[in-house]
Design an enzyme around this catalytic site. Sequence first.
Site, short mmCIF file in Angstrom:
data_model
loop_
_atom_site.label_atom_id
_atom_site.label_comp_id
_atom_site.label_asym_id
_atom_site.label_seq_id
_atom_site.Cartn_x
_atom_site.Cartn_y
_atom_site.Cartn_z
N LYS A 1 0.85 -1.20 0.00
CA LYS A 1 0.00 0.00 0.00
C LYS A 1 0.88 1.24 0.00
O LYS A 1 1.82 1.35 0.79
CB LYS A 1 -0.88 -0.01 1.26
CG LYS A 1 -2.19 0.74 1.11
CD LYS A 1 -3.12 0.11 0.10
CE LYS A 1 -4.57 0.21 0.52
NZ LYS A 1 -5.44 -0.58 -0.39
N THR B 1 -3.59 -5.63 0.38
CA THR B 1 -3.01 -4.31 0.62
C THR B 1 -3.89 -3.53 1.62
O THR B 1 -3.39 -2.68 2.35
CB THR B 1 -2.83 -3.50 -0.68
OG1 THR B 1 -4.09 -3.12 -1.21
CG2 THR B 1 -2.03 -4.28 -1.71
N ARG C 1 27.98 35.59 -7.20
CA ARG C 1 26.71 35.24 -7.85
C ARG C 1 25.71 34.85 -6.78
O ARG C 1 26.05 34.70 -5.60
CB ARG C 1 26.91 34.10 -8.84
CG ARG C 1 27.29 32.79 -8.18
CD ARG C 1 27.32 31.61 -9.16
NE ARG C 1 27.69 30.38 -8.45
CZ ARG C 1 27.74 29.18 -9.01
NH1 ARG C 1 27.45 29.01 -10.28
NH2 ARG C 1 28.07 28.12 -8.29
N GLN D 1 29.63 21.82 -6.30
CA GLN D 1 30.35 20.57 -6.03
C GLN D 1 31.16 20.65 -4.74
O GLN D 1 31.11 19.77 -3.89
CB GLN D 1 31.31 20.26 -7.21
CG GLN D 1 30.66 19.77 -8.48
CD GLN D 1 30.26 20.86 -9.46
OE1 GLN D 1 29.94 21.98 -9.06
NE2 GLN D 1 30.23 20.53 -10.74
N HIS E 1 19.12 28.84 -11.22
CA HIS E 1 19.84 30.01 -11.72
C HIS E 1 19.02 31.30 -11.62
O HIS E 1 17.80 31.29 -11.79
CB HIS E 1 20.23 29.80 -13.20
CG HIS E 1 21.01 28.54 -13.43
ND1 HIS E 1 22.23 28.29 -12.83
CD2 HIS E 1 20.76 27.45 -14.19
CE1 HIS E 1 22.69 27.12 -13.21
NE2 HIS E 1 21.81 26.58 -14.03
O1 LIG Z 1 28.60 25.42 -9.05
C1 LIG Z 1 28.53 25.20 -10.27
N1 LIG Z 1 28.96 24.02 -10.78
C2 LIG Z 1 28.91 23.72 -12.11
O2 LIG Z 1 29.30 22.62 -12.54
C3 LIG Z 1 28.36 24.72 -12.97
N2 LIG Z 1 28.15 24.76 -14.30
C4 LIG Z 1 27.60 25.98 -14.57
O3 LIG Z 1 27.26 26.36 -15.73
N3 LIG Z 1 27.45 26.70 -13.43
C5 LIG Z 1 27.92 25.94 -12.41
N4 LIG Z 1 28.00 26.16 -11.09
#
Ligand SMILES: O=c1[nH]c(=O)c2[nH]c(=O)[nH]c2[nH]1
Length: 302
Positions: free
Chosen positions: A11, A58, A177, A229, A257
Amino acid sequence: MSALAAARYGKDNVRVYKVHRDEKTGVQTVVEMTVCVLLEGDIETSYTKADNSVVVATDSIKNTIYITAKQQPVTPPELFGSILGTHFIEKYGHIHAAHVNIVTHRWVRMDVDGKPHPHSFVKDSAETRNVQVDVVEGQGIDINSAIQGLTVLKSTNSQFWGFIRDEYTTLKETWDRILSTDVSASWQWRRFARLADVQANAAQFNPAWEAARSITLKTFAEDNSASVQNTMYKMGEQILARVPLLETVEYSLPNNHYFEVDLSWHKGTKNTGKDAEVYAPQSNPNGLIKCTVGRSGQKAKL
Ligand SMILES: O=c1[nH]c(=O)c2[nH]c(=O)[nH]c2[nH]1
């Protein structure tokens, strides 16, 4: 000739609310969750031979979720999921695995006139606390805990430069940014041998969730981010350091973005670079950055 290669059933979307009333203080505490239970076992003939004698309906699975929620603690969800999953493999000899997914919704106690209110709550975001509990007979209990839908934004202290520039590149390097994401973070516990092992460690689940949440927020806010990352990796390594019972921490972060808008067409209005104030938030496409952080010595799957 065909054969059943794999099967599980149960379920999904069982919505459960439980209130705890503290008679002494009058303070009430609520939990709302959405539960899915899927069973595996010797159920092949129900698919291949129309044999319903092996089927736990279920509807009965749904009833069991309600009864277990009444009789047992529903928090931490890792424990409730383990109790529920273990019930199915112990009650039915032919059921060998139970997969329990619990999404706990966010009801936060209201502050009224600066004081925590005894019985009123606010859902301040779509954030959820999730667990996936897999109880497998003869193997143990695997628990994955997660935060989803934690949306954050920082208006500065995020950079992205030094990336590959070639004939496909249009993105400008930036030292300042906007960074915004919807955090999905999950952490995998080392395998628990049985329910008693989960019970013995039950006090760890809430602090681990709190640590994952606060480390995520603090690192997001304080890191002068070189990239999504790098910032997510810093989060993962701190969570692993804080909670020894974890094997891995996983993040999945969309890069939501915000584009600068050139307004120079209007009387030479300056709105780019250091003059940027008005931005256009983008719905799509978005970057999507994922990683799993493990302990060194563990094999990486790169
Ligand atoms: O932090 C980011 N990692 C990316 O791999 C990436 N690629 C991108 O166009 N902007 C960003 N920003």
